[in-house]
Design a protein around this motif. Structure first.
Motif, PDB file in Angstrom:
ATOM      1  N   GLU A 129     -17.458   5.774   8.221  1.00  0.00           N
ATOM      2  CA  GLU A 129     -17.805   7.187   7.981  1.00  0.00           C
ATOM      3  C   GLU A 129     -16.621   7.978   7.432  1.00  0.00           C
ATOM      4  O   GLU A 129     -16.787   9.106   6.977  1.00  0.00           O
ATOM      5  N   ALA A 130     -15.432   7.396   7.483  1.00  0.00           N
ATOM      6  CA  ALA A 130     -14.228   8.196   7.200  1.00  0.00           C
ATOM      7  C   ALA A 130     -13.707   8.061   5.770  1.00  0.00           C
ATOM      8  O   ALA A 130     -12.600   8.499   5.464  1.00  0.00           O
ATOM      9  N   GLY A 131     -14.474   7.455   4.889  1.00  0.00           N
ATOM     10  CA  GLY A 131     -14.056   7.340   3.487  1.00  0.00           C
ATOM     11  C   GLY A 131     -12.722   6.617   3.360  1.00  0.00           C
ATOM     12  O   GLY A 131     -12.482   5.593   4.018  1.00  0.00           O
ATOM     13  N   ALA A 132     -11.827   7.193   2.535  1.00  0.00           N
ATOM     14  CA  ALA A 132     -10.532   6.545   2.300  1.00  0.00           C
ATOM     15  C   ALA A 132      -9.698   6.465   3.576  1.00  0.00           C
ATOM     16  O   ALA A 132      -8.773   5.656   3.672  1.00  0.00           O
ATOM     17  N   ARG A 133     -10.033   7.304   4.555  1.00  0.00           N
ATOM     18  CA  ARG A 133      -9.258   7.283   5.808  1.00  0.00           C
ATOM     19  C   ARG A 133      -9.789   6.261   6.805  1.00  0.00           C
ATOM     20  O   ARG A 133      -9.352   6.222   7.951  1.00  0.00           O
ATOM     21  N   GLY A 134     -10.732   5.465   6.364  1.00  0.00           N
ATOM     22  CA  GLY A 134     -11.300   4.464   7.273  1.00  0.00           C
ATOM     23  C   GLY A 134     -11.199   3.059   6.708  1.00  0.00           C
ATOM     24  O   GLY A 134     -12.036   2.204   6.996  1.00  0.00           O
ATOM     25  N   VAL A 135     -10.170   2.835   5.898  1.00  0.00           N
ATOM     26  CA  VAL A 135     -10.013   1.533   5.231  1.00  0.00           C
ATOM     27  C   VAL A 135      -8.774   0.833   5.796  1.00  0.00           C
ATOM     28  O   VAL A 135      -7.750   1.468   6.038  1.00  0.00           O
ATOM     29  N   SER A 136      -8.881  -0.473   5.989  1.00  0.00           N
ATOM     30  CA  SER A 136      -7.726  -1.254   6.479  1.00  0.00           C
ATOM     31  C   SER A 136      -7.616  -2.541   5.680  1.00  0.00           C
ATOM     32  O   SER A 136      -8.586  -2.993   5.068  1.00  0.00           O
ATOM     33  N   ALA A 137      -6.427  -3.098   5.703  1.00  0.00           N
ATOM     34  CA  ALA A 137      -6.197  -4.364   4.987  1.00  0.00           C
ATOM     35  C   ALA A 137      -5.864  -5.458   5.996  1.00  0.00           C
ATOM     36  O   ALA A 137      -5.240  -5.195   7.031  1.00  0.00           O
ATOM     37  N   PHE A 138      -6.276  -6.669   5.678  1.00  0.00           N
ATOM     38  CA  PHE A 138      -6.084  -7.814   6.581  1.00  0.00           C
ATOM     39  C   PHE A 138      -5.547  -9.004   5.793  1.00  0.00           C
ATOM     40  O   PHE A 138      -5.893  -9.188   4.623  1.00  0.00           O
ATOM     41  N   VAL A 139      -4.736  -9.799   6.475  1.00  0.00           N
ATOM     42  CA  VAL A 139      -4.303 -11.054   5.855  1.00  0.00           C
ATOM     43  C   VAL A 139      -5.110 -12.169   6.511  1.00  0.00           C
ATOM     44  O   VAL A 139      -4.966 -12.437   7.706  1.00  0.00           O
ATOM     45  N   GLU A 159      -1.134  -0.001   9.314  1.00  0.00           N
ATOM     46  CA  GLU A 159      -1.869   0.679  10.381  1.00  0.00           C
ATOM     47  C   GLU A 159      -3.371   0.663  10.121  1.00  0.00           C
ATOM     48  O   GLU A 159      -3.809   0.762   8.962  1.00  0.00           O
ATOM     49  N   GLU A 160      -4.123   0.572  11.212  1.00  0.00           N
ATOM     50  CA  GLU A 160      -5.581   0.634  11.107  1.00  0.00           C
ATOM     51  C   GLU A 160      -5.995   1.956  10.444  1.00  0.00           C
ATOM     52  O   GLU A 160      -5.416   3.012  10.749  1.00  0.00           O
ATOM     53  N   ASN A 161      -6.920   1.897   9.526  1.00  0.00           N
ATOM     54  CA  ASN A 161      -7.465   3.056   8.794  1.00  0.00           C
ATOM     55  C   ASN A 161      -6.495   3.654   7.762  1.00  0.00           C
ATOM     56  O   ASN A 161      -6.802   4.674   7.146  1.00  0.00           O
ATOM     57  N   HIS A 162      -5.320   3.065   7.600  1.00  0.00           N
ATOM     58  CA  HIS A 162      -4.364   3.576   6.603  1.00  0.00           C
ATOM     59  C   HIS A 162      -4.245   2.616   5.417  1.00  0.00           C
ATOM     60  O   HIS A 162      -3.295   2.673   4.645  1.00  0.00           O
ATOM     61  N   GLY A 163      -5.253   1.735   5.299  1.00  0.00           N
ATOM     62  CA  GLY A 163      -5.148   0.674   4.295  1.00  0.00           C
ATOM     63  C   GLY A 163      -5.354   1.127   2.860  1.00  0.00           C
ATOM     64  O   GLY A 163      -4.852   0.505   1.934  1.00  0.00           O
ATOM     65  N   PHE A 164      -6.093   2.225   2.673  1.00  0.00           N
ATOM     66  CA  PHE A 164      -6.405   2.603   1.298  1.00  0.00           C
ATOM     67  C   PHE A 164      -5.138   3.010   0.537  1.00  0.00           C
ATOM     68  O   PHE A 164      -4.876   2.547  -0.572  1.00  0.00           O
ATOM     69  N   ARG A 165      -4.356   3.851   1.175  1.00  0.00           N
ATOM     70  CA  ARG A 165      -3.101   4.282   0.520  1.00  0.00           C
ATOM     71  C   ARG A 165      -2.171   3.083   0.296  1.00  0.00           C
ATOM     72  O   ARG A 165      -1.523   2.962  -0.740  1.00  0.00           O
ATOM     73  N   LEU A 166      -2.156   2.207   1.285  1.00  0.00           N
ATOM     74  CA  LEU A 166      -1.309   1.012   1.149  1.00  0.00           C
ATOM     75  C   LEU A 166      -1.740   0.184  -0.066  1.00  0.00           C
ATOM     76  O   LEU A 166      -0.905  -0.262  -0.856  1.00  0.00           O
ATOM     77  N   VAL A 167      -3.056   0.019  -0.204  1.00  0.00           N
ATOM     78  CA  VAL A 167      -3.559  -0.795  -1.318  1.00  0.00           C
ATOM     79  C   VAL A 167      -3.249  -0.124  -2.663  1.00  0.00           C
ATOM     80  O   VAL A 167      -2.885  -0.784  -3.638  1.00  0.00           O
ATOM     81  N   MET A 168      -3.345   1.196  -2.720  1.00  0.00           N
ATOM     82  CA  MET A 168      -3.026   1.902  -3.972  1.00  0.00           C
ATOM     83  C   MET A 168      -1.537   1.737  -4.303  1.00  0.00           C
ATOM     84  O   MET A 168      -1.154   1.519  -5.448  1.00  0.00           O
ATOM     85  N   ARG A 169      -0.698   1.813  -3.286  1.00  0.00           N
ATOM     86  CA  ARG A 169       0.754   1.618  -3.525  1.00  0.00           C
ATOM     87  C   ARG A 169       1.016   0.175  -3.945  1.00  0.00           C
ATOM     88  O   ARG A 169       1.836  -0.102  -4.816  1.00  0.00           O
ATOM     89  N   HIS A 170       0.327  -0.731  -3.319  1.00  0.00           N
ATOM     90  CA  HIS A 170       0.414  -2.158  -3.644  1.00  0.00           C
ATOM     91  C   HIS A 170       0.070  -2.367  -5.128  1.00  0.00           C
ATOM     92  O   HIS A 170       0.806  -3.023  -5.867  1.00  0.00           O
ATOM     93  N   GLY A 175      12.235   2.802  -6.556  1.00  0.00           N
ATOM     94  CA  GLY A 175      11.554   3.236  -5.327  1.00  0.00           C
ATOM     95  C   GLY A 175      11.099   4.682  -5.361  1.00  0.00           C
ATOM     96  O   GLY A 175      11.016   5.329  -4.321  1.00  0.00           O
ATOM     97  N   GLY A 176      10.810   5.216  -6.545  1.00  0.00           N
ATOM     98  CA  GLY A 176      10.317   6.595  -6.625  1.00  0.00           C
ATOM     99  C   GLY A 176       8.986   6.751  -5.906  1.00  0.00           C
ATOM    100  O   GLY A 176       8.273   5.764  -5.683  1.00  0.00           O
ATOM    101  N   SER A 177       8.639   7.994  -5.553  1.00  0.00           N
ATOM    102  CA  SER A 177       7.376   8.195  -4.836  1.00  0.00           C
ATOM    103  C   SER A 177       6.214   7.924  -5.798  1.00  0.00           C
ATOM    104  O   SER A 177       6.345   8.061  -7.017  1.00  0.00           O
ATOM    105  N   ASP A 178       5.084   7.563  -5.230  1.00  0.00           N
ATOM    106  CA  ASP A 178       3.929   7.230  -6.067  1.00  0.00           C
ATOM    107  C   ASP A 178       3.518   8.404  -6.937  1.00  0.00           C
ATOM    108  O   ASP A 178       3.146   8.231  -8.087  1.00  0.00           O
ATOM    109  N   ARG A 179       3.592   9.592  -6.350  1.00  0.00           N
ATOM    110  CA  ARG A 179       3.195  10.778  -7.126  1.00  0.00           C
ATOM    111  C   ARG A 179       4.095  10.945  -8.349  1.00  0.00           C
ATOM    112  O   ARG A 179       3.640  11.315  -9.427  1.00  0.00           O
TER     113      ARG A 179
END
Ligand SMILES: Cc1cc2nc3c(=O)[nH]c(=O)nc-3n(C[C@H](O)[C@H](O)[C@H](O)COP(=O)(O)OP(=O)(O)OC[C@H]3O[C@@H](n4cnc5c(N)ncnc54)[C@H](O)[C@@H]3O)c2cc1C
Length: 416
Positions: free
Chosen positions: A174-184, A226-237, A308-312
């Motif tokens: 239900e949380a959109g981008a704030r409800g995504v996680s990544a797994f190995v 972190e759980e639910n913080h995967g979307f930003r991680l994937v975009m940075r990835h 290592g500049g910020s993504d923005r």
């Protein structure tokens, strides 16, 4: 300003150029024809230390960074796009782990890939979610002392030979981008099945597959970041990987240009080499303009990632490089084919392979349209500008000055 490479980067480029010419080039046509993963090239890259180029020495790498790996990919992709992608997968599988992994995850997967002990794949895209990645339907739910993953992944490159796959899933749907996680997910896993290899048009040495996650159980330690913080991680990835896709485009375009140039110097029509016909000479000049501009953008993008500049701050530069290099590869490979005339259309010669391989580049790691969205947003919000005051250039139609000028003219006309 310094456009030169440092000693380590020059060495990487020269070693990669030699390996590419001597080992990769003779295999390129057969890899395409057979459509099988080039295990021999994987081993050659491993033995030459190229799989660890981008990684710090503490993980068994050589610390040449994103730029070092981009230089190697560029050299290899001059001859074989599949081999360039094979090198790229070292980062596609690990960038997020290096950013957010636990010490154990980094030690296992980053060192494993850097030393060629492990291979990884990355599974974000789904049948109904590509560019709109927030829309993924794969779920992961806590299940006792582990996680249970269910869903379908499309396109995971290199998964047929992978020892692990990064799976992106919804942990709070239900949380959109704030409800995504990544797994190995370590492979093999009975709940993670390759359903089929996708029959694609080019880059035939690196298979892409459809994966079914059916009650795929992984331990708690499989969570990446972190759980639910995967979307930003994937975009940075993905940002880290974009200059490397661009490097594949630059290499492919440079290779296609040199190949077409060699033919244009030898093929004669109407009594002279075709390079002496202006239409062909100008094509080659434009191909060179494309290669050089894409190359500069790509080297800068890779360098920016290493700073290592910020993504923005840097995302639009990565998009500029990726879109420019991938589209240059498509345009240039088409022109190379045209310069070969009818021969260019035959499988006997390299241009049709370059043309097919190039098209993949405008689709992966963000399509050309998505990169135009990123670039145009950066223009609109002022993140991308060249320090020029548009007002100082002159008035705009219907701005205050323009209206006042028009009003004055109207009043003057009415006063007459
Ligand atoms: C050879 C190959 C290898 C791949 N490898 C991997 C991999 O290893 N792992 C992985 O996860 N994925 C992989 N992908 C998937 C790739 O990342 C997706 O194909 C890509 O993100 C586009 O998604 P889509 O195909 O669903 O197209 P869609 O997102 O459905 O887009 C369809 C079209 O609409 C355009 N579009 C979409 N949204 C907009 C918008 N807002 N504005 C304007 N235009 C828009 C797109 O640019 C495209 O032209 C691979 C793809 C290919 C072709």
């Amino acid at each position: 300003m310094d456009f030169g490479l440092n000693e380590q980067q020059r060495q990487v480029r020269d070693r990669a150029a030699a390996l590419a010419r001597e080992v990769v080039a003779p295999r390129a046509a057969a890899i395409d024809r057979k459509g099988t993963y080039p295990q021999d090239l994987f081993e050659a890259f491993r033995d030459a230390g190229f799989l660890g180029l981008a990684f710090p020495e503490e993980f068994g790498g050589s610390g040449a960074g994103t730029l070092g790996l981009a230089l190697a990919i560029e050299e290899v992709a001059k001859y074989c796009s599949s081999a360039g992608l094979l090198l790229l997968t070292t980062r596609l599988a690990t960038a997020g782990i290096q950013m957010a992994g636990t010490p154990e995850q980094r030690e296992r997967y980053v060192r494993g890939v850097a030393t060629g002990r492990l291979r990884g794949a990355f599974a974000l895209t789904e049948p109904e979610a590509g560019s709109d990645a927030v829309n993924i339907a794969t779920t992961a739910r806590r299940d006792g002392d582990g996680w249970m993953l269910d869903g379908m992944k499309l396109w995971a490159g290199q998964a047929t030979v992978a020892d692990f796959v990064i799976v992106v899933a919804k942990t709070n749907p239900e949380a959109g981008a704030r409800g995504v996680s990544a797994f190995v997910v370590d492979l093999p896993n009975p709940g993670c099945r390759i359903v089929r290899e996708l029959p694609k048009m080019g880059v035939l040495g690196v298979p892409v597959v459809e994966i079914l996650l059916d009650a795929c159980r992984v331990p708690l330690s499989a969570l990446l970041g972190e759980e639910n913080h995967g979307f930003r991680l994937v975009m940075r990835h993905l940002n880290v990987v974009r200059p490397l896709v661009a490097a594949r485009g630059v290499g492919l375009a440079a290779g296609a240009t040199q190949y077409a140039l060699a033919y244009a110097q030898q093929r004669r029509t109407f009594g002279r080499p075709i390079i002496e016909h202006q239409a062909i000479a100008f094509k080659l000049a434009e191909m060179a303009m494309g290669v050089e501009s894409a190359r500069l953008l790509t080297h800068r993008a890779a360098w920016l990632v290493d700073q290592g500049g910020s993504d923005r701050e840097i995302a639009h530069f990565l998009s500029l490089a990726k879109a420019q290099a991938s589209e240059t590869a498509v345009r240039v490979s088409e022109e190379a084919l045209q310069i070969l005339g009818g021969y260019g259309y035959l499988k006997d010669y390299a241009t049709e392979r370059y043309y097919r391989d190039a098209k993949q580049l405008t689709l992966v790691e963000g399509t050309s349209e998505i990169h135009r969205m990123i670039i145009s947003r950066a223009l609109a919000d002022g993140t991308l500008d060249w320090g020029c005051d548009a007002n100082a250039i002159g008035g705009l139609p219907n701005d205050e000055r323009d209206r006042a000028r028009r009003d004055a003219m109207i009043h003057a006309a009415q006063g007459e």
